[in-house]
Enzyme design. Structure first.
Site, PDB file in Angstrom:
ATOM      1  N   GLY A 196       0.905   0.837  -6.639  1.00  0.00           N
ATOM      2  CA  GLY A 196       1.683   2.410  -7.028  1.00  0.00           C
ATOM      3  C   GLY A 196       2.796   2.502  -7.921  1.00  0.00           C
TER       4      GLY A 196
ATOM      5  N   GLY B 210       6.265   3.963  -9.101  1.00  0.00           N
ATOM      6  CA  GLY B 210       7.277   5.299  -8.730  1.00  0.00           C
ATOM      7  C   GLY B 210       8.251   5.006  -9.047  1.00  0.00           C
ATOM      8  N   GLY B 211       9.882   5.656  -9.276  1.00  0.00           N
ATOM      9  CA  GLY B 211      11.530   6.141  -9.937  1.00  0.00           C
ATOM     10  C   GLY B 211      11.923   4.009  -9.633  1.00  0.00           C
ATOM     11  CG  MET B 212      13.542   2.093  -8.030  1.00  0.00           C
ATOM     12  SD  MET B 212      14.444   0.695  -6.637  1.00  0.00           S
ATOM     13  CE  MET B 212      15.142  -0.619  -7.562  1.00  0.00           C
TER      14      MET B 212
ATOM     15  CB  VAL C 243       3.789  -1.514  -5.753  1.00  0.00           C
ATOM     16  CG1 VAL C 243       3.526  -2.566  -4.271  1.00  0.00           C
ATOM     17  CG2 VAL C 243       5.731  -1.378  -5.220  1.00  0.00           C
TER      18      VAL C 243
ATOM     19  CE  LYS D 163       9.523  -1.212  -7.124  1.00  0.00           C
ATOM     20  NZ  LYS D 163       9.797  -0.532  -5.698  1.00  0.00           N
TER      21      LYS D 163
ATOM     22  CG  ASP E  46      13.231   7.654   0.171  1.00  0.00           C
ATOM     23  OD1 ASP E  46      13.423   9.303   0.455  1.00  0.00           O
ATOM     24  OD2 ASP E  46      12.565   7.750  -1.264  1.00  0.00           O
TER      25      ASP E  46
END
Length: 622
Positions: free
Chosen positions: A25, A27-29, A32, A47, A148
């Site tokens: 995956g 995402g914003g940071m 993974v 991560k 979150d």
């Protein structure tokens, strides 16, 4: 390092230990990755922190790195919680932190599940809510706010009972297995962290993170689970945050008994919002409408999701096993043996083959008990006569012994509901046993046995059950009158979840013995394969032809003849040998099928690895 550069992709080794296999995956940071831990020979999730803007200010860069480290520590503080994805380690590689986490095989997040299958039933949504609430409360007690909570951060994975979505895990204390799933993350200097549409109104207006704010986000999440869309869903993120502050949530149409709970969780004033204790009580009443002395979270049968009896989408859980009332005989099955019906021996009680839907419901019902499959045998012996060890309902005249194979006849032919009548199968093979005694839990008295032995059996059989495709635990607890006759101990069974196991299990299998059915094949078993109709268990220290890596299942429309040609491809897709450290230029995926898996409707396949040239594998290979 920019995302997508050759040095950051598949094949890169992080910290000299973790081989990146594929991206799970983004995402914003960051990203993974699925990675292979070369030291422990297992799969983990890594991560990676990625900075997409080369001109990002130094202090912002430092803040993000510090946040990743802090949130990894927060999640690690909840290590071992059954509903939190485990964090194993935080390491630095080339100046940036990498977070090593548990890899949850076969998981789907709640957002994707609802998109694929439609809204959940109220009781199923409440069950998920209880698990997430338990995780949040554990964090709150440590002063850790999640900040979150949303459907994309709730993973549903197969559990040990065969229920495809039985395991509930909260992810992303900044480290989601599937970070953000495309949703926008807001990280501002004021420390506003969260996702539009799920933030509590006091957080949107600049208030600090609190347990009450996490509960508001949980309410939004459960609303989406049961209604199919968020309570403040709008066309833009700004409109969603505005709606959270000034508008009421959309009226519910499907929530039923869950509606008032959602309304109380979505109170804009945190002082009037449902507390965690109140929320737990309210959700428990929905999950368990009537008091149950053994299972607080037993799901109401009438509140199952409309897709409860449908096979889950790939990657599938490891179900399997044969139907009730059959015994095993070796026969060709493409790349594996078949299981054919044979006449029952004298004195054998008729066992009705359960429908798949009944099996799935039974799996869901078992979620509330330790190990998802432990029930009690507590019948009392009437006055007069010698006490039977486990009471009249179980019916055995002598205590169970280690390695005893049993046949189980369940009341109403519904497996794992009520107390089964047990019979012994001395051969462990001829009558297709349903399971075997694998351990014992001792107790000081009958009351202690009733209270503590089921959980002890769950722990004693956990490792074995994790290596088999489709089994459940069962604790045969002595009756009050038969406690001494049972030698003061509870027998811990491992039973086929959807049918017989067709033979000995675990250490009771002898090296060199032939497999009559795939139900007794275990992860990391090494096989000698004289022909495509015969597989024998051999030591992994010596020469062998194949090794079992895991299990998958084929679609409900796939016939057994089709499975014989499709199973290799399915295993190569779902259980690729390269993810277990096998060089894809040397090794390939193999598979074994059994007719019993098609008789029961579970369609499970055992996935193996073998050399492409058909050569012998050795003990020092991965």
């Amino acid at each position: 390092m920019p995302s997508g550069s050759p040095t950051s992709g598949v094949g890169r080794v992080i910290a000299g230990r973790y081989l990146l296999l594929n991206q799970l995956g983004s995402g914003g940071m960051g990203h993974v990755w699925l990675a292979h831990d070369q030291r422990l020979a297992c799969e983990v999730a890594l991560k990676e922190i990625v900075f997409r803007d080369p001109a990002e200010a130094g202090h912002e860069r430092e803040a993000r790195v510090a946040r990743a480290r802090a949130e990894a520590r927060h999640a690690a503080g909840l290590r071992g919680h059954p509903h939190v994805v485990t964090v194993h380690d935080v390491l630095e590689h080339e100046g940036l932190p990498w977070i090593v986490m548990e890899y949850v095989a076969g998981a789907v997040d709640l957002r994707n599940l609802v998109e694929q299958r439609g809204p959940l039933a109220p009781a199923e949504c409440a069950r998920i809510g209880l698990a997430v609430l338990d995780a949040l409360t554990a964090g709150h007690e440590r002063g850790v706010m999640h900040r979150d909570v949303k459907p994309a951060n709730i993973l549903l994975a197969p559990d040990r009972t065969g229920s495809p979505y039985g395991r509930v895990l909260l992810t992303d204390y900044g480290i989601s297995v599937q970070p953000d799933a495309g949703e926008t993350r807001y990280t501002l200097a004021s420390a506003l962290v969260g996702t539009a549409g799920y933030l509590a109104p006091e957080r949107v207006t600049g208030g600090p993170p609190t347990p009450a704010a996490d509960l508001f986000s949980l309410g939004c999440t459960l609303y989406q689970g049961v209604e199919g869309r968020g309570p403040f869903e709008r066309e833009s993120h700004l409109a969603e945050m505005t709606a959270v502050v000034v508008e009421e949530p959309r009226p519910v149409s499907r929530a039923g008994a869950l509606g008032p709970v959602l309304q109380a969780l979505l109170e804009k004033d945190p002082a009037r919002r449902l507390t965690s204790v109140e929320a737990e009580a309210a959700l428990s009443r929905i999950v368990t409408p009537q008091a149950d002395p053994f299972a607080r979270t037993q799901t109401d049968l009438g509140s199952q999701p409309h897709w409860a009896g449908v096979s889950p989408p790939p990657p599938p859980p490891p179900p399997g096993g044969g139907g009730f009332g059959v015994a095993a005989t070796a026969a060709p099955a493409g790349f594996g043996p078949l299981v054919e019906p044979v006449p029952r021996g004298p004195g054998r009680r008729r066992r009705t083959r359960p429908r798949v839907l009944q099996s799935v419901i039974a799996g869901l019902l078992g979620l509330a008990l330790a190990g998802g499959g432990v029930w009690y045998a507590m019948a009392q012996q009437p006055p007069g006569g010698e006490a039977k060890p486990y009471g009249d309902a179980v019916g055995l005249d002598r205590p169970l012994k280690d390695g005893d194979c049993v046949l189980a006849d369940w009341p109403g032919a519904q497996p794992f509901r009520g107390t089964p009548r047990l019979q012994l199968d001395p051969t462990c093979r001829e009558q297709a046993p349903d399971g075997q005694v694998m351990a014992f839990a001792e107790a000081a008295n009958a009351a202690e046995a009733r209270q503590e032995s089921p959980a002890a059996c769950e722990e004693l059989t956990r490792e074995l059950r994790g290596r088999l495709a489709d089994v459940r635990g069962f604790a045969v607890v002595p009756s009050e009158a038969g406690f001494e006759a049972a030698e003061r101990r509870t027998a811990c069974l491992v039973l086929g979840a959807h049918g017989p196991v067709h033979g000995p299990l675990g250490g009771h299998r002898e090296l060199g013995s032939a497999f009559a059915d795939t139900a007794t094949m275990q992860r990391r078993d090494c096989l000698k394969v004289p022909s495509n109709r015969n597989a024998r268990l051999v030591s992994c220290d010596g020469p062998h032809d194949e090794q079992v890596l895991g299990f998958t299942r084929l679609g409900e429309d796939v016939t057994l003849p089709e499975a014989r040609t499709e199973s290799d491809t399915a295993c190569a897709r779902d259980i690729p040998p390269r993810e277990y450290g096998f060089d894809p230029s040397v090794y390939t995926a193999g598979s074994w099928t059994s007719g019993s898996a098609w008789k029961s409707g579970t369609h499970f396949v055992v996935c193996t690895v073998r050399r492409q040239n058909g050569g012998t594998m050795e003990g020092n290979e991965p």
